[in-house]
Design a protein around this motif. Structure first.
Motif, PDB file in Angstrom:
ATOM      1  N   VAL A 100       0.846  -1.168  -0.149  1.00  0.00           N
ATOM      2  CA  VAL A 100       0.089  -0.078   0.006  1.00  0.00           C
ATOM      3  C   VAL A 100       0.979   1.173  -0.005  1.00  0.00           C
ATOM      4  N   ASP A 101       0.462   2.210  -0.918  1.00  0.00           N
ATOM      5  CA  ASP A 101       1.070   3.487  -1.106  1.00  0.00           C
ATOM      6  C   ASP A 101       0.752   4.480  -0.021  1.00  0.00           C
ATOM      7  N   LEU A 102      -0.364   4.360   0.386  1.00  0.00           N
ATOM      8  CA  LEU A 102      -1.276   5.380   1.323  1.00  0.00           C
ATOM      9  C   LEU A 102      -2.331   4.630   2.200  1.00  0.00           C
ATOM     10  N   VAL A 103      -2.119   4.908   3.616  1.00  0.00           N
ATOM     11  CA  VAL A 103      -3.244   4.441   4.424  1.00  0.00           C
ATOM     12  C   VAL A 103      -3.489   6.035   5.019  1.00  0.00           C
ATOM     13  N   VAL A 104      -4.846   6.080   5.048  1.00  0.00           N
ATOM     14  CA  VAL A 104      -5.437   7.334   5.671  1.00  0.00           C
ATOM     15  C   VAL A 104      -6.714   6.841   6.617  1.00  0.00           C
ATOM     16  N   CYS A 105      -6.903   7.509   7.652  1.00  0.00           N
ATOM     17  CA  CYS A 105      -7.837   7.279   8.747  1.00  0.00           C
ATOM     18  C   CYS A 105      -8.521   8.114   9.626  1.00  0.00           C
ATOM     19  N   ASN A 106      -9.587   8.402   9.510  1.00  0.00           N
ATOM     20  CA  ASN A 106     -10.213   9.385  10.415  1.00  0.00           C
ATOM     21  C   ASN A 106     -11.214   8.433  11.440  1.00  0.00           C
ATOM     22  N   PRO A 107     -10.487   7.946  12.451  1.00  0.00           N
ATOM     23  CA  PRO A 107     -10.891   6.858  13.467  1.00  0.00           C
ATOM     24  C   PRO A 107     -11.833   7.657  14.648  1.00  0.00           C
ATOM     25  N   PRO A 108     -12.639   6.777  15.089  1.00  0.00           N
ATOM     26  CA  PRO A 108     -13.161   7.377  16.628  1.00  0.00           C
ATOM     27  C   PRO A 108     -12.033   7.930  17.461  1.00  0.00           C
ATOM     28  N   TYR A 109     -11.975   8.752  17.974  1.00  0.00           N
ATOM     29  CA  TYR A 109     -10.794   9.151  18.746  1.00  0.00           C
ATOM     30  C   TYR A 109     -11.393  10.455  19.901  1.00  0.00           C
ATOM     31  N   VAL A 110     -12.394  10.513  19.960  1.00  0.00           N
ATOM     32  CA  VAL A 110     -12.688  11.504  21.219  1.00  0.00           C
ATOM     33  C   VAL A 110     -12.638  10.670  22.338  1.00  0.00           C
ATOM     34  N   PRO A 111     -11.922  11.009  23.679  1.00  0.00           N
ATOM     35  CA  PRO A 111     -11.926  10.151  25.032  1.00  0.00           C
ATOM     36  C   PRO A 111     -13.340  10.247  25.442  1.00  0.00           C
ATOM     37  N   ASP A 112     -13.430   9.089  25.947  1.00  0.00           N
ATOM     38  CA  ASP A 112     -15.000   8.714  26.517  1.00  0.00           C
ATOM     39  C   ASP A 112     -15.314  10.150  27.660  1.00  0.00           C
ATOM     40  N   GLY A 113     -16.582  10.474  27.589  1.00  0.00           N
ATOM     41  CA  GLY A 113     -17.031  11.469  28.883  1.00  0.00           C
ATOM     42  C   GLY A 113     -16.745  12.936  28.446  1.00  0.00           C
ATOM     43  N   THR A 114     -16.057  13.275  27.148  1.00  0.00           N
ATOM     44  CA  THR A 114     -15.713  14.377  26.615  1.00  0.00           C
ATOM     45  C   THR A 114     -16.860  14.989  26.295  1.00  0.00           C
ATOM     46  N   PRO A 115     -17.262  16.364  26.698  1.00  0.00           N
ATOM     47  CA  PRO A 115     -18.536  17.089  26.208  1.00  0.00           C
ATOM     48  C   PRO A 115     -18.443  17.298  24.955  1.00  0.00           C
TER      49      PRO A 115
ATOM     50  N   VAL B  71     -22.951  16.512  17.638  1.00  0.00           N
ATOM     51  CA  VAL B  71     -22.358  15.367  17.742  1.00  0.00           C
ATOM     52  C   VAL B  71     -22.777  14.310  18.568  1.00  0.00           C
ATOM     53  N   GLY B  72     -23.236  14.719  19.869  1.00  0.00           N
ATOM     54  CA  GLY B  72     -23.480  13.907  20.863  1.00  0.00           C
ATOM     55  C   GLY B  72     -25.087  13.173  20.522  1.00  0.00           C
ATOM     56  N   GLU B  73     -26.079  13.907  19.972  1.00  0.00           N
ATOM     57  CA  GLU B  73     -27.217  13.454  19.715  1.00  0.00           C
ATOM     58  C   GLU B  73     -27.405  12.695  18.436  1.00  0.00           C
ATOM     59  N   HIS B  74     -26.548  13.052  17.581  1.00  0.00           N
ATOM     60  CA  HIS B  74     -26.672  12.534  15.989  1.00  0.00           C
ATOM     61  C   HIS B  74     -25.666  11.743  15.517  1.00  0.00           C
ATOM     62  N   ASP B  75     -24.548  11.966  15.662  1.00  0.00           N
ATOM     63  CA  ASP B  75     -23.297  11.106  15.217  1.00  0.00           C
ATOM     64  C   ASP B  75     -23.213   9.737  15.945  1.00  0.00           C
ATOM     65  N   PRO B  76     -23.132   8.700  15.513  1.00  0.00           N
ATOM     66  CA  PRO B  76     -23.043   7.533  16.066  1.00  0.00           C
ATOM     67  C   PRO B  76     -22.023   7.392  17.138  1.00  0.00           C
ATOM     68  N   GLY B  77     -22.056   7.056  18.253  1.00  0.00           N
ATOM     69  CA  GLY B  77     -21.113   7.120  19.509  1.00  0.00           C
ATOM     70  C   GLY B  77     -19.981   6.308  19.095  1.00  0.00           C
ATOM     71  N   GLU B  78     -20.096   5.098  18.543  1.00  0.00           N
ATOM     72  CA  GLU B  78     -19.033   4.297  17.901  1.00  0.00           C
ATOM     73  C   GLU B  78     -18.405   5.144  17.009  1.00  0.00           C
ATOM     74  N   ALA B  79     -18.710   5.880  16.390  1.00  0.00           N
ATOM     75  CA  ALA B  79     -17.739   6.737  15.431  1.00  0.00           C
ATOM     76  C   ALA B  79     -17.348   7.870  15.647  1.00  0.00           C
ATOM     77  N   VAL B  80     -17.602   8.259  17.146  1.00  0.00           N
ATOM     78  CA  VAL B  80     -17.027   9.367  17.826  1.00  0.00           C
ATOM     79  C   VAL B  80     -15.761   9.110  18.978  1.00  0.00           C
ATOM     80  N   PHE B  81     -16.416   8.375  19.916  1.00  0.00           N
ATOM     81  CA  PHE B  81     -15.561   7.924  21.066  1.00  0.00           C
ATOM     82  C   PHE B  81     -14.708   6.817  21.103  1.00  0.00           C
ATOM     83  N   GLY B  82     -13.444   7.123  21.626  1.00  0.00           N
ATOM     84  CA  GLY B  82     -12.451   6.129  21.318  1.00  0.00           C
ATOM     85  C   GLY B  82     -11.649   5.566  22.689  1.00  0.00           C
ATOM     86  N   GLY B  83     -12.742   5.357  23.406  1.00  0.00           N
ATOM     87  CA  GLY B  83     -12.081   4.673  24.928  1.00  0.00           C
ATOM     88  C   GLY B  83     -11.727   5.818  25.784  1.00  0.00           C
TER      89      GLY B  83
END
Length: 301
Positions: free
Chosen positions: A188-203, A208-220
């Motif tokens: 592979v020449d290029l790997v890109v990623c926009n993963p779930p990365y917000v720490p759990d409990g972050t306001p 985001v909190g009411e409409h984006d899927p939580g599993e796509a936002v929070f990363g542990g």
């Protein structure tokens, strides 16, 4: 009823959104009006008068936006690069910040013919489809774990094919799987990623909190649960001199580069900021294997 000035309707709608705490009220109103009228936002000044039904429809959209329904859910679309994507409930809405990662990834492919690209945690397919659009010669692969998000990505990928764009190959898979994309290992020449990365409990904002899927936002707990797997997967997939770019939380300016640096095969680790100057994504390059040493033998006498 007589036609009404669009300018006055926009001013009143802007006041409503401003009172509701929407961050960019004027921009949002103009985008909603342009969506209703089927024109570009820059062409609104060419529509001085509208029917009362248009004003009523705009007021209804503004009411929902004031309730913090995401703008992109109201218009049904989001953009990245030159690609317009269908989005809605069940899939993460691409953000403006990801445009910077996309541009960096595209620049990393300069001079590479027929590149192989992988988009991990693809969501709506935004990065994969934007890169495929910009590089029609690329073989682009996109991975998503969530079935609902994958259905949005498939819808967007099929639409791009109908528009004549390069097909993107979609996979249902988890970046934590050690055998994910095994057939692409080291290619592979290029790997890109926009993963779930917000720490759990972050306001987070209501959009985001009411409409984006939580599993796509929070990363542990520290926001890095998925990122750790992404780094390992990228190190395995990249060819020598291939690149990886990972978006992250603005609190991860030190931790994500450290995760990349911890992999001995990844070098040239860099941190990149967003338009507000906050840490936003990190990049690295896969090292080339060392050249075999030339052993000089003394000539026989």
């Amino acid at each position: 009823m007589s036609r009404q000035p669009l300018r006055l309707a926009i001013l009143e709608a802007e006041r409503v959104l401003s009172s509701a705490g929407v961050a960019s009220p004027r921009t949002d109103v103009e985008l909603l009006a342009a969506h209703l009228l089927g024109v570009e936002r820059t062409k609104l000044m060419m529509v001085p008068l509208v029917d009362p039904a248009v004003v009523e429809a705009l007021q209804e959209l503004v009411r929902r936006r004031a309730a913090r329904v995401p703008l992109q859910h109201l218009t049904g679309t989001a953009t990245l690069g030159n690609v317009t994507l269908a989005v809605g409930p069940g899939v993460f809405v691409p953000r403006l910040e990801t445009e910077l990662l996309f541009e960096w990834g595209l620049a990393s492919l300069e001079g590479v013919d027929n590149p192989v690209v992988v988009d991990l945690c693809t969501g709506s397919g935004a990065l994969a489809l934007a890169l495929a659009n910009a590089r029609p010669d690329a073989a682009v692969h996109a991975v998503e774990k969530d079935a609902t998000a994958l259905s949005w990505a498939r819808r967007n990928a099929e639409e791009r094919v109908r528009s004549g764009d390069t097909p993107v190959r979609l996979y249902a898979g988890d970046v934590a799987e050690p055998t994910l994309l095994l057939e692409l290992e080291g290619l592979v020449d290029l790997v890109v990623c926009n993963p779930p990365y917000v720490p759990d409990g972050t306001p987070v904002p209501p959009e985001v909190g009411e409409h984006d899927p939580g599993e796509a936002v929070f990363g542990g707990r520290d926001g890095l649960d998925v990122v750790r797997h992404v780094v390992g997967c990228a190190a395995r997939l990249l060819r020598p001199d291939g690149y990886v770019a990972v978006e992250h939380d603005d609190t991860h300016g030190g931790s994500v580069p450290a995760l990349l640096s911890a992999r001995r095969v990844l070098t040239a680790v860099e941190e990149h900021t967003d338009l507000a100057g906050r840490p936003r994504f990190a990049t690295a390059r896969r090292t080339a294997p060392p050249r075999p040493r030339m052993v000089m033998h003394a000539p026989e006498r």
